[in-house]
Scaffold this motif. Structure first.
Motif, mmCIF file in Angstrom:
data_model
loop_
_atom_site.group_PDB
_atom_site.id
_atom_site.type_symbol
_atom_site.label_atom_id
_atom_site.label_comp_id
_atom_site.label_asym_id
_atom_site.label_seq_id
_atom_site.Cartn_x
_atom_site.Cartn_y
_atom_site.Cartn_z
ATOM 1 N N LEU A 126 0.812 -1.213 0.000
ATOM 2 C CA LEU A 126 0.000 0.000 0.000
ATOM 3 C C LEU A 126 0.846 1.264 0.000
ATOM 4 O O LEU A 126 0.360 2.345 -0.323
ATOM 5 C CB LEU A 126 -0.891 0.026 1.246
ATOM 6 C CG LEU A 126 -1.823 -1.156 1.463
ATOM 7 C CD1 LEU A 126 -2.597 -0.954 2.755
ATOM 8 C CD2 LEU A 126 -2.767 -1.304 0.290
ATOM 9 N N GLY A 127 2.097 1.127 0.381
ATOM 10 C CA GLY A 127 2.950 2.298 0.490
ATOM 11 C C GLY A 127 4.197 1.944 1.264
ATOM 12 O O GLY A 127 4.605 0.769 1.294
ATOM 13 N N LEU A 128 4.786 2.928 1.913
ATOM 14 C CA LEU A 128 6.017 2.644 2.650
ATOM 15 C C LEU A 128 6.175 3.563 3.855
ATOM 16 O O LEU A 128 5.603 4.659 3.921
ATOM 17 C CB LEU A 128 7.234 2.740 1.728
ATOM 18 C CG LEU A 128 7.469 4.034 0.951
ATOM 19 C CD1 LEU A 128 8.220 5.054 1.785
ATOM 20 C CD2 LEU A 128 8.241 3.737 -0.332
ATOM 21 N N LEU A 129 6.955 3.068 4.787
ATOM 22 C CA LEU A 129 7.382 3.817 5.963
ATOM 23 C C LEU A 129 8.880 4.025 5.827
ATOM 24 O O LEU A 129 9.624 3.051 5.678
ATOM 25 C CB LEU A 129 7.060 3.030 7.239
ATOM 26 C CG LEU A 129 7.739 3.498 8.538
ATOM 27 C CD1 LEU A 129 7.220 4.869 8.965
ATOM 28 C CD2 LEU A 129 7.518 2.469 9.642
ATOM 29 N N ALA A 130 9.322 5.278 5.842
ATOM 30 C CA ALA A 130 10.750 5.585 5.744
ATOM 31 C C ALA A 130 11.186 6.336 6.990
ATOM 32 O O ALA A 130 10.529 7.302 7.400
ATOM 33 C CB ALA A 130 11.027 6.426 4.501
ATOM 34 N N VAL A 131 12.255 5.881 7.604
ATOM 35 C CA VAL A 131 12.823 6.578 8.757
ATOM 36 C C VAL A 131 14.306 6.797 8.496
ATOM 37 O O VAL A 131 14.992 5.931 7.939
ATOM 38 C CB VAL A 131 12.606 5.815 10.079
ATOM 39 C CG1 VAL A 131 11.135 5.687 10.396
ATOM 40 C CG2 VAL A 131 13.241 4.438 10.033
#
Length: 231
Positions: A126-131
């Motif tokens: 569905l998308g992404l988490l970037a840290v």
């Protein structure tokens, strides 16, 4: 009044002290070329995502295609599969260590092979988490475990809000300029969307910018569409 971060970013804030990061972004993928950063996402990570989308290369592109997380110990010294991206990385981009995790539907799986062309086998991302961290400090296995759990929580929030349309009416900022300029190029060139995007990307690369900035310049009248079409 500033409404503050989206619910997804507020969920992320709960783990910030435990994992430790300087920047965080949550991005929803609407289609193969559509990316919507959610309200409260870090501007530097958003720009880094724009650059990846312009070059069709980078950790975020890989995560969306494979459904597998990508970790980068140090963007400035990495020997990576994204030479064009890293050579084009502006010096003002502060991010050094990076973790990018997929927002995957429950039950979805990563591709078992990078050249798997079976559409049915592709993961539902569905998308992404970037840290990111501004100093080279790689994420530990324990921190990646925490981030993976966080990505699952963020996915659940995205799914819940998407069913009520709240996500796209309040917290995602659609990039209106890019689809408009792609449509203008299609009409001018008599070409499909892929060809129009290729011209847009070629111009952005030659001008050392992103396709999003090119689109804004065209619509503001500071750039002639004919110049983009000739690229």
């Amino acid at each position: 009044m500033d409404p503050g971060p989206s619910p997804e970013l507020r969920v992320c804030a709960a783990l910030r002290e435990t994992v430790g990061w300087d920047r965080v972004a949550v991005v929803v993928a609407t289609d193969a070329d559509g990316r919507l950063p959610l309200r409260g996402s870090d501007a530097a990570l958003e720009h880094f995502g724009d650059l990846q989308q312009s070059l069709v290369q980078g950790p975020g592109i890989d995560v969306l295609a494979s459904g597998a997380s990508v970790l980068v110990d140090d963007l400035r010294t990495a020997v990576s599969p994204w030479p064009l991206l890293l050579s084009s990385l502006p010096p003002e981009v502060p991010v050094r260590s990076l973790a990018v995790l997929p927002l995957r539907l429950p039950g979805a799986r990563p591709l078992t092979a990078p050249d798997d062309d079976d559409e049915a086998a592709r993961p539902a991302v569905l998308g992404l988490l970037a840290v990111g961290r501004d100093q080279p400090q790689p994420f530990t296995p324990a921190q990646v475990t925490d981030l993976t759990a966080l990505a699952g929580l963020v996915t659940a929030v995205v799914l819940q809000r998407a069913t009520t349309e709240e996500l796209f009416t309040h917290d995602a900022a659609p990039d209106e300029e890019l689809p408009i300029v792609v449509g203008m190029l299609r009409a001018r060139l008599g070409a499909g969307a892929a060809d129009a995007l290729a011209h847009l990307r070629a111009y952005a690369f030659s001008a050392d910018t992103t396709i999003h900035r090119v689109a804004r310049e065209v619509l503001s009248g500071h750039l002639d569409l004919a110049d983009v079409a000739r690229s």
